[in-house]
Write an enzyme that holds these catalytic residues in place. Structure first.
Site, PDB file in Angstrom:
ATOM      1  N   GLU A   1     -10.630   5.963  -3.118  1.00  0.00           N
ATOM      2  CA  GLU A   1     -10.750   6.961  -1.243  1.00  0.00           C
ATOM      3  C   GLU A   1     -12.228   6.330  -1.247  1.00  0.00           C
ATOM      4  O   GLU A   1     -11.715   5.719   0.266  1.00  0.00           O
ATOM      5  CB  GLU A   1     -11.248   8.143  -1.650  1.00  0.00           C
ATOM      6  CG  GLU A   1      -9.826   9.105  -1.987  1.00  0.00           C
ATOM      7  CD  GLU A   1      -9.145   9.164  -1.116  1.00  0.00           C
ATOM      8  OE1 GLU A   1      -8.447   7.754  -1.198  1.00  0.00           O
ATOM      9  OE2 GLU A   1      -8.561  10.109  -1.327  1.00  0.00           O
TER      10      GLU A   1
ATOM     11  N   GLU B   1      -9.170  -3.325  -6.562  1.00  0.00           N
ATOM     12  CA  GLU B   1      -8.853  -3.531  -5.302  1.00  0.00           C
ATOM     13  C   GLU B   1      -9.654  -4.219  -4.281  1.00  0.00           C
ATOM     14  O   GLU B   1      -8.862  -4.982  -3.622  1.00  0.00           O
ATOM     15  CB  GLU B   1      -9.691  -2.293  -4.388  1.00  0.00           C
ATOM     16  CG  GLU B   1      -9.898  -0.955  -5.027  1.00  0.00           C
ATOM     17  CD  GLU B   1      -9.067  -0.455  -3.851  1.00  0.00           C
ATOM     18  OE1 GLU B   1      -8.484  -0.943  -2.963  1.00  0.00           O
ATOM     19  OE2 GLU B   1      -8.651   0.653  -4.530  1.00  0.00           O
TER      20      GLU B   1
ATOM     21  N   ASP C   1       0.743  -1.480  -0.009  1.00  0.00           N
ATOM     22  CA  ASP C   1      -0.532   0.167  -0.137  1.00  0.00           C
ATOM     23  C   ASP C   1       1.286   1.331   0.059  1.00  0.00           C
ATOM     24  O   ASP C   1       0.714   1.960  -0.508  1.00  0.00           O
ATOM     25  CB  ASP C   1      -0.832  -0.182   1.135  1.00  0.00           C
ATOM     26  CG  ASP C   1      -2.492   0.742   1.287  1.00  0.00           C
ATOM     27  OD1 ASP C   1      -2.606   0.702  -0.231  1.00  0.00           O
ATOM     28  OD2 ASP C   1      -3.108   1.754   1.599  1.00  0.00           O
TER      29      ASP C   1
ATOM     30  N   GLU D   1       0.013  11.210   5.160  1.00  0.00           N
ATOM     31  CA  GLU D   1      -0.321   9.142   5.179  1.00  0.00           C
ATOM     32  C   GLU D   1       1.245   8.616   4.724  1.00  0.00           C
ATOM     33  O   GLU D   1       1.434   7.773   5.467  1.00  0.00           O
ATOM     34  CB  GLU D   1      -1.155   9.106   3.694  1.00  0.00           C
ATOM     35  CG  GLU D   1      -1.543   7.628   4.535  1.00  0.00           C
ATOM     36  CD  GLU D   1      -2.557   7.617   3.285  1.00  0.00           C
ATOM     37  OE1 GLU D   1      -3.482   8.199   2.826  1.00  0.00           O
ATOM     38  OE2 GLU D   1      -2.528   6.938   2.228  1.00  0.00           O
TER      39      GLU D   1
HETATM   40  C1  LIG Z   1      -5.067  -0.056  -2.676  1.00  0.00           C
HETATM   41  C2  LIG Z   1      -5.752   1.287  -2.005  1.00  0.00           C
HETATM   42  N1  LIG Z   1      -6.921   2.266  -2.612  1.00  0.00           N
HETATM   43  C3  LIG Z   1      -7.386   2.855  -1.555  1.00  0.00           C
HETATM   44  C4  LIG Z   1      -6.415   4.111  -1.077  1.00  0.00           C
HETATM   45  C5  LIG Z   1      -6.706   4.876  -0.343  1.00  0.00           C
HETATM   46  N2  LIG Z   1      -6.374   6.306  -0.440  1.00  0.00           N
HETATM   47  C6  LIG Z   1      -5.244   7.672  -0.043  1.00  0.00           C
HETATM   48  O1  LIG Z   1      -4.571   6.001   0.813  1.00  0.00           O
HETATM   49  C7  LIG Z   1      -5.331   2.815  -0.090  1.00  0.00           C
HETATM   50  N3  LIG Z   1      -4.631   3.493   0.413  1.00  0.00           N
HETATM   51  N4  LIG Z   1      -4.799   2.643  -1.062  1.00  0.00           N
END
Ligand SMILES: Cc1ncc(CNC=O)c(N)n1
Length: 225
Positions: free
Chosen positions: A144, A214, A51, A92
């Site tokens: 998001e 996702e 991530d 983040e």
């Molecule tokens: C794979 C994925 N999708 C969405 C997010 C959330 N957006 C930013 O952090 C994230 N961190 N990772």
């Protein structure tokens, strides 16, 4: 034809239509295992490393949304909403680095897995000036919203989320992030109200593809490298 003020936008209609993939993305076994406390820590470490790499690729995408919001949106508040998202990405990245030392993950040796590479290539394609603003905004919202819905679930009543994982859950599951996602959704819905049929079908397609990416992203955690 009257124009009635709709509470429900087209995004809600699409979520209903594609409910099964939406649920697959927002209630994945990995997320459910965080919530019920059965999560395997090697899975969590894999997710953390992947991530971090994802977010590094997501920053330029958000930057390109920001530029388009400044150029193409009639609403000056669009840019402020996206800028808020950029600002939280700054925090983040610092959070990821702290977590890396906490979990003994060395980001410099993490190699992006196939699902991560493919997701990144998809984001790069969405940055093209040929992609319509409404389509970009729809993708941005979906990316998001999956994290917001997933991690908020880990904080809901009855959770057994391990204390050392609540930081991650609060990062995306907090009310401020929920509000921000709702603002992004309103922007996307507003753009889609006046979009052409072609833009609408592209946006719906992009929404489903984000959800698929996702799901594949969560699936990587199973590898537990
Ligand atoms: C794979 C994925 N999708 C969405 C997010 C959330 N957006 C930013 O952090 C994230 N961190 N990772």
């Amino acid at each position: 034809m009257e124009k009635k003020p709709e509470r429900r936008g087209v995004i809600d209609t699409w979520i209903d239509k594609h409910r099964s993939i939406y649920t697959a993305a927002t209630r994945h076994a990995f997320v459910v295992s965080i919530r019920d406390g059965s999560v395997d820590l090697s899975s969590f470490r894999t997710w953390l490393g992947q991530d971090y790499l994802f977010v590094r690729g997501f920053v330029p995408f958000v930057a390109s949304v920001l530029i388009r919001a400044g150029k193409e949106s009639g609403e000056s508040s669009d840019m402020e909403v996206v800028l808020g998202g950029m600002a939280s990405l700054n925090d983040e990245i610092e959070w990821f680095k702290r977590e890396a030392s906490k979990w003994d993950v060395d980001f410099s040796t993490v190699v992006p897995q196939k699902a991560n590479q493919e997701y990144n290539r998809f984001l790069e394609a969405l940055m093209s000036s040929e992609v319509k603003y409404s389509v970009m905004m729809t993708a941005f919202w979906a990316i998001e919203a999956v994290y917001q819905e997933s991690f908020a679930h880990c904080l809901e009543d009855g959770n057994k989320t391990p204390l050392e994982l609540t930081g991650a859950c609060h990062r995306w599951g907090n009310d401020g992030f929920k509000q921000y996602c709702s603002s992004v959704k309103n922007i996307a819905d507003r753009c889609l109200e006046t979009a052409s049929g072609e833009a609408l079908s592209e946006a719906e397609d992009v929404l489903v593809r984000v959800l698929e990416y996702e799901v594949a992203f969560w699936e990587m955690s199973r590898g537990g490298e």
